[in-house]
Design a protein around this motif. Structure first.
Motif, PDB file in Angstrom:
ATOM      1  N   GLN A  72     120.422  30.347 -18.185  1.00  0.00           N
ATOM      2  CA  GLN A  72     119.869  29.202 -17.456  1.00  0.00           C
ATOM      3  C   GLN A  72     118.680  28.598 -18.177  1.00  0.00           C
ATOM      4  O   GLN A  72     118.483  27.378 -18.143  1.00  0.00           O
ATOM      5  CB  GLN A  72     119.488  29.622 -16.029  1.00  0.00           C
ATOM      6  N   ILE A  73     117.909  29.424 -18.852  1.00  0.00           N
ATOM      7  CA  ILE A  73     116.806  28.903 -19.671  1.00  0.00           C
ATOM      8  C   ILE A  73     117.351  28.011 -20.779  1.00  0.00           C
ATOM      9  O   ILE A  73     116.827  26.917 -21.032  1.00  0.00           O
ATOM     10  CB  ILE A  73     115.965  30.059 -20.244  1.00  0.00           C
ATOM     11  N   GLU A  74     118.417  28.448 -21.421  1.00  0.00           N
ATOM     12  CA  GLU A  74     119.025  27.636 -22.485  1.00  0.00           C
ATOM     13  C   GLU A  74     119.577  26.333 -21.941  1.00  0.00           C
ATOM     14  O   GLU A  74     119.439  25.271 -22.570  1.00  0.00           O
ATOM     15  CB  GLU A  74     120.126  28.437 -23.200  1.00  0.00           C
ATOM     16  N   ARG A  75     120.214  26.374 -20.774  1.00  0.00           N
ATOM     17  CA  ARG A  75     120.731  25.143 -20.154  1.00  0.00           C
ATOM     18  C   ARG A  75     119.585  24.180 -19.847  1.00  0.00           C
ATOM     19  O   ARG A  75     119.712  22.966 -20.028  1.00  0.00           O
ATOM     20  CB  ARG A  75     121.485  25.466 -18.866  1.00  0.00           C
ATOM     21  N   THR A  76     118.476  24.726 -19.380  1.00  0.00           N
ATOM     22  CA  THR A  76     117.330  23.891 -19.018  1.00  0.00           C
ATOM     23  C   THR A  76     116.728  23.240 -20.252  1.00  0.00           C
ATOM     24  O   THR A  76     116.296  22.081 -20.220  1.00  0.00           O
ATOM     25  CB  THR A  76     116.282  24.729 -18.261  1.00  0.00           C
ATOM     26  N   LYS A  77     116.708  23.953 -21.364  1.00  0.00           N
ATOM     27  CA  LYS A  77     116.231  23.375 -22.622  1.00  0.00           C
ATOM     28  C   LYS A  77     117.095  22.194 -23.040  1.00  0.00           C
ATOM     29  O   LYS A  77     116.587  21.157 -23.506  1.00  0.00           O
ATOM     30  CB  LYS A  77     116.219  24.443 -23.723  1.00  0.00           C
ATOM     31  N   ILE A  78     118.392  22.337 -22.866  1.00  0.00           N
ATOM     32  CA  ILE A  78     119.312  21.257 -23.213  1.00  0.00           C
ATOM     33  C   ILE A  78     119.116  20.066 -22.279  1.00  0.00           C
ATOM     34  O   ILE A  78     119.151  18.898 -22.705  1.00  0.00           O
ATOM     35  CB  ILE A  78     120.772  21.761 -23.178  1.00  0.00           C
ATOM     36  N   LEU A  79     118.904  20.352 -20.993  1.00  0.00           N
ATOM     37  CA  LEU A  79     118.613  19.281 -20.036  1.00  0.00           C
ATOM     38  C   LEU A  79     117.411  18.464 -20.492  1.00  0.00           C
ATOM     39  O   LEU A  79     117.439  17.219 -20.475  1.00  0.00           O
ATOM     40  CB  LEU A  79     118.352  19.885 -18.657  1.00  0.00           C
ATOM     41  N   LEU A  80     116.351  19.129 -20.915  1.00  0.00           N
ATOM     42  CA  LEU A  80     115.148  18.433 -21.372  1.00  0.00           C
ATOM     43  C   LEU A  80     115.416  17.623 -22.640  1.00  0.00           C
ATOM     44  O   LEU A  80     114.888  16.524 -22.804  1.00  0.00           O
ATOM     45  CB  LEU A  80     114.029  19.443 -21.626  1.00  0.00           C
ATOM     46  N   ALA A  81     116.243  18.169 -23.520  1.00  0.00           N
ATOM     47  CA  ALA A  81     116.557  17.463 -24.764  1.00  0.00           C
ATOM     48  C   ALA A  81     117.417  16.222 -24.522  1.00  0.00           C
ATOM     49  O   ALA A  81     117.290  15.218 -25.233  1.00  0.00           O
ATOM     50  CB  ALA A  81     117.264  18.416 -25.728  1.00  0.00           C
ATOM     51  N   LYS A  82     118.267  16.296 -23.507  1.00  0.00           N
ATOM     52  CA  LYS A  82     119.223  15.211 -23.253  1.00  0.00           C
ATOM     53  C   LYS A  82     118.669  14.134 -22.320  1.00  0.00           C
ATOM     54  O   LYS A  82     119.133  13.002 -22.339  1.00  0.00           O
ATOM     55  CB  LYS A  82     120.501  15.782 -22.637  1.00  0.00           C
ATOM     56  N   ARG A  83     117.726  14.494 -21.478  1.00  0.00           N
ATOM     57  CA  ARG A  83     117.212  13.552 -20.475  1.00  0.00           C
ATOM     58  C   ARG A  83     115.760  13.194 -20.798  1.00  0.00           C
ATOM     59  O   ARG A  83     114.841  13.973 -20.496  1.00  0.00           O
ATOM     60  CB  ARG A  83     117.316  14.162 -19.071  1.00  0.00           C
TER      61      ARG A  83
END
Length: 216
Positions: free
Chosen positions: A151-162
């Motif tokens: 979930q930490i990795e998913r959240t990092k991707i969320l920040l990178a994409k949004r």
């Protein structure tokens, strides 16, 4: 909760549909007695679940999980309950609690490169919350730790994409644990405690793992 047998509540989950009647509820819930079915419906209504409208009974999409939580509090076995529910029930209630707490919500937030999905994302003017709904498994600490890392990795991707999100908090939401716990600073929150957790979140950010956008 003493007025209702938990087994009847588990059956009641099957009886819930957006618009139904007392008789259809009884049939779907596999309750033989009309009187018993009426008592179950009265019990649900007294707990804020279901609304009578003439001859119809109206249920919201969060009500199935609300019944499940009642049954859990009354001591019903988690596996019996989980058979009656699916991920939609869990995510519907998660989204509603976030909205009631002032967040805008999106479910099944999907990215293709890399391919990943976040169950529910809630955003307010200050940060986002990335929720992974772990529906029914009573997971070990090592398994939960694995969920947290993902979930930490998913959240990092969320920040990178949004680009409109400058900070975000990864959260694991479960049906199980009696109180909030933290794994590597990431909250593991039982659905029953989610609203109170959100209400106190801004005052306790120092205890929570917050990720920030690289452009911040």
């Amino acid at each position: 909760f003493r007025a209702m047998h938990p087994e009847l509540l588990v059956r009641a989950i099957s009886g819930v549909s957006p618009e139904t009647t007392a008789e259809l509820f009884r049939i779907r819930a596999r309750i033989v007695s009309e009187l018993v079915a009426e008592r179950v419906l009265d019990f649900l209504s007294n707990n804020g679940i279901g609304t009578a409208s003439g001859s119809k009974i109206l249920f919201s999409k969060e009500d199935r999980l609300k019944i499940a939580i009642l049954a859990l509090k009354m001591g019903c076995d988690i596996e019996q309950i989980s058979v009656q529910l699916d991920w939609k029930d869990f995510e519907a209630l998660t989204s509603k609690i976030l909205r009631l707490s002032g967040y805008k919500t999106a479910v099944h937030v999907f990215f293709s490169k890399p391919r990943m999905e976040i169950d529910v994302v809630g955003t307010n003017s200050k940060f986002a919350i990335a929720v992974d709904c772990k529906h029914w498994k009573n997971s070990s600490l090592s398994t939960l730790s694995s969920y947290v890392k993902k979930q930490i990795e998913r959240t990092k991707i969320l920040l990178a994409k949004r680009s409109n999100i400058s900070s975000a908090i990864p959260i694991i939401l479960t049906l199980h644990y009696n109180k909030v716990r933290f794994i590597e600073g990431t909250p593991v929150v039982p659905i029953t405690e989610f609203k109170s957790f959100l209400n106190g979140l801004e005052d306790n950010l120092s205890a929570v793992y917050v990720l920030y956008s690289k452009s911040r």
